[in-house]
Enzyme design. Structure first.
Site, PDB file in Angstrom:
ATOM      1  N   GLU A 123       0.823  -1.209   0.000  1.00 24.10           N
ATOM      2  CA  GLU A 123       0.000   0.000   0.000  1.00 24.10           C
ATOM      3  C   GLU A 123       0.858   1.259   0.000  1.00 24.10           C
ATOM      4  OE1 GLU A 123      -3.052   0.235  -0.616  1.00 24.10           O
ATOM      5  OE2 GLU A 123      -3.657  -1.845  -0.403  1.00 24.10           O
ATOM      6  N   CYS A 148     -14.147   2.354 -14.634  1.00 27.78           N
ATOM      7  CA  CYS A 148     -14.615   3.675 -14.192  1.00 27.78           C
ATOM      8  C   CYS A 148     -13.401   4.549 -13.904  1.00 27.78           C
ATOM      9  CB  CYS A 148     -15.516   3.545 -12.969  1.00 27.78           C
ATOM     10  SG  CYS A 148     -16.483   5.033 -12.691  1.00 27.78           S
ATOM     11  N   CYS A 168     -17.882   3.784 -20.118  1.00 28.11           N
ATOM     12  CA  CYS A 168     -19.308   3.546 -19.887  1.00 28.11           C
ATOM     13  C   CYS A 168     -19.903   2.573 -20.911  1.00 28.11           C
ATOM     14  CB  CYS A 168     -20.084   4.857 -19.904  1.00 28.11           C
ATOM     15  SG  CYS A 168     -19.487   6.033 -18.684  1.00 28.11           S
ATOM     16  N   CYS A 226     -19.419  -0.867 -19.635  1.00 34.61           N
ATOM     17  CA  CYS A 226     -19.533  -1.019 -18.182  1.00 34.61           C
ATOM     18  C   CYS A 226     -20.806  -1.777 -17.785  1.00 34.61           C
ATOM     19  CB  CYS A 226     -19.537   0.375 -17.550  1.00 34.61           C
ATOM     20  SG  CYS A 226     -19.794   0.313 -15.776  1.00 34.61           S
ATOM     21  N   CYS A 234     -26.479   3.396 -13.764  1.00 37.31           N
ATOM     22  CA  CYS A 234     -25.540   4.407 -13.248  1.00 37.31           C
ATOM     23  C   CYS A 234     -26.083   5.824 -13.429  1.00 37.31           C
ATOM     24  CB  CYS A 234     -24.206   4.271 -13.982  1.00 37.31           C
ATOM     25  SG  CYS A 234     -22.984   5.463 -13.440  1.00 37.31           S
TER      26      CYS A 234
HETATM   27  S1  SF4 Z   1     -21.362   3.689 -16.379  1.00 35.69           S
HETATM   28 FE1  SF4 Z   1     -21.059   4.683 -14.420  1.00 35.69          FE
HETATM   29  S2  SF4 Z   1     -19.843   3.222 -13.200  1.00 35.69           S
HETATM   30 FE2  SF4 Z   1     -19.726   2.609 -15.348  1.00 35.69          FE
HETATM   31  S3  SF4 Z   1     -17.866   3.577 -16.120  1.00 35.69           S
HETATM   32 FE3  SF4 Z   1     -19.570   4.949 -16.595  1.00 35.69          FE
HETATM   33  S4  SF4 Z   1     -19.618   6.344 -14.853  1.00 35.69           S
HETATM   34 FE4  SF4 Z   1     -18.397   4.599 -14.210  1.00 35.69          FE
END
Ligand code: SF4
Length: 275
Positions: A37, A183, A190, A193, A199
């Site tokens: 860390e 993210c 997105c 994702c 989201c």
């Molecule tokens: S959809 Fe939402 S969680 Fe997914 S990458 Fe985009 S901002 Fe991030």
């Protein structure tokens, strides 16, 4: 399914094919976790891992590190930057060689360089406590998905629910990987994702301007330390000449390094890494 559950289950599903493997990820040795860390602060994980492997091989316990010189630590650390972290690590090893982790659990913030995030990482990875280790990546994911400006309290309030029936280390590792692959800070992915349909995509104006490294004080500090690692009996005048940096710029940096205990100056002429 409520939003928190969707968040948890979609991320667990995503992790099945997307988790990075590192030797320390299966360990519950607090020294290994702390070492990683501290090295990983402001450093990408793959790069941090290379340094971690070097350090853990040479210093498998705090006791071994506590006997090392500053020069040896800085030499192994060379290339990582932020040398003060290396010295804090050495200081921490000295404390831990006398007071083991278990004796200070859960108050790890008494160790130099251990802030809230590292403390929670230790509690989660080494002690299986049900806590989410909140670093900037984690805070960003929660903020965007749940549409909250400052999600720290939200995370604290919901971490027990999110971590129910799951090892906190596993979920923290998923968040770590998700924040660096999907993210991500500047270009969130997105389109690919798994959280996208639910989201809030709350993008804050979080532009973060980092000082350009080239020519920065940080770069000069790194060059000074590197020169002192590679050379013995260095005169300040020689150092200034070799690094080709104006007196007015380099001298205050040398003074600061001396004030911080990173270097010693003898007779106002000779400079060396302090012992
Ligand atoms: S959809 Fe939402 S969680 Fe997914 S990458 Fe985009 S901002 Fe991030």
């Amino acid at each position: 399914m409520n939003k928190t559950k969707i968040f948890k289950y979609q991320l667990l599903k995503w992790s099945k094919k997307n988790t990075r493997k590192y030797s320390w990820r299966n360990s519950n040795d607090p020294w290994k976790i702390l070492l990683l860390e501290i090295i990983a602060q402001q450093t990408q994980l793959d790069r941090a891992n290379i340094y971690y492997e070097k350090f853990i091989k040479r210093f498998p316990t705090p006791k071994e590190m506590s006997k090392a010189t500053k020069k040896e630590i800085l030499s192994l650390w060379s290339g990582l930057g932020y040398n003060s972290r290396a010295l804090r690590l050495l200081e921490t090893s000295k404390i831990l060689s006398k007071k083991p982790f278990n004796s200070i659990y859960p108050n790890f913030e008494v160790l130099p360089g251990v802030g809230k995030y590292t403390k929670n990482a230790l509690l989660s990875f080494a002690y299986k406590d049900k806590v989410i280790a909140q670093d900037t990546n984690v805070v960003r994911i929660f903020s965007r998905f749940f549409g909250i400006k400052n999600p720290e309290n939200f995370i604290k309030k919901n971490e027990k629910i999110i971590l129910k029936n799951i090892e906190s280390r596993k979920f923290n590792q998923i968040l770590m990987d998700f924040g660096s692959k999907i993210c991500i800070s500047k270009n969130p992915q997105c389109e690919i994702c798994v959280l996208e349909p639910n989201c809030n995509k709350f993008f804050q104006d979080t532009k973060y301007i980092q000082q350009t490294f080239k020519g920065s004080n940080r770069e000069i500090r790194g060059k000074i330390i590197k020169y002192l690692i590679d050379n013995e009996n260095v005169q300040i005048s020689t150092l200034v000449k070799q690094l080709e940096i104006e007196d007015s710029k380099i001298k205050p940096i040398i003074k600061k390094l001396a004030d911080e205990g990173m270097v010693n100056i003898k007779n106002k002429k000779l400079i060396e890494i302090s012992s």
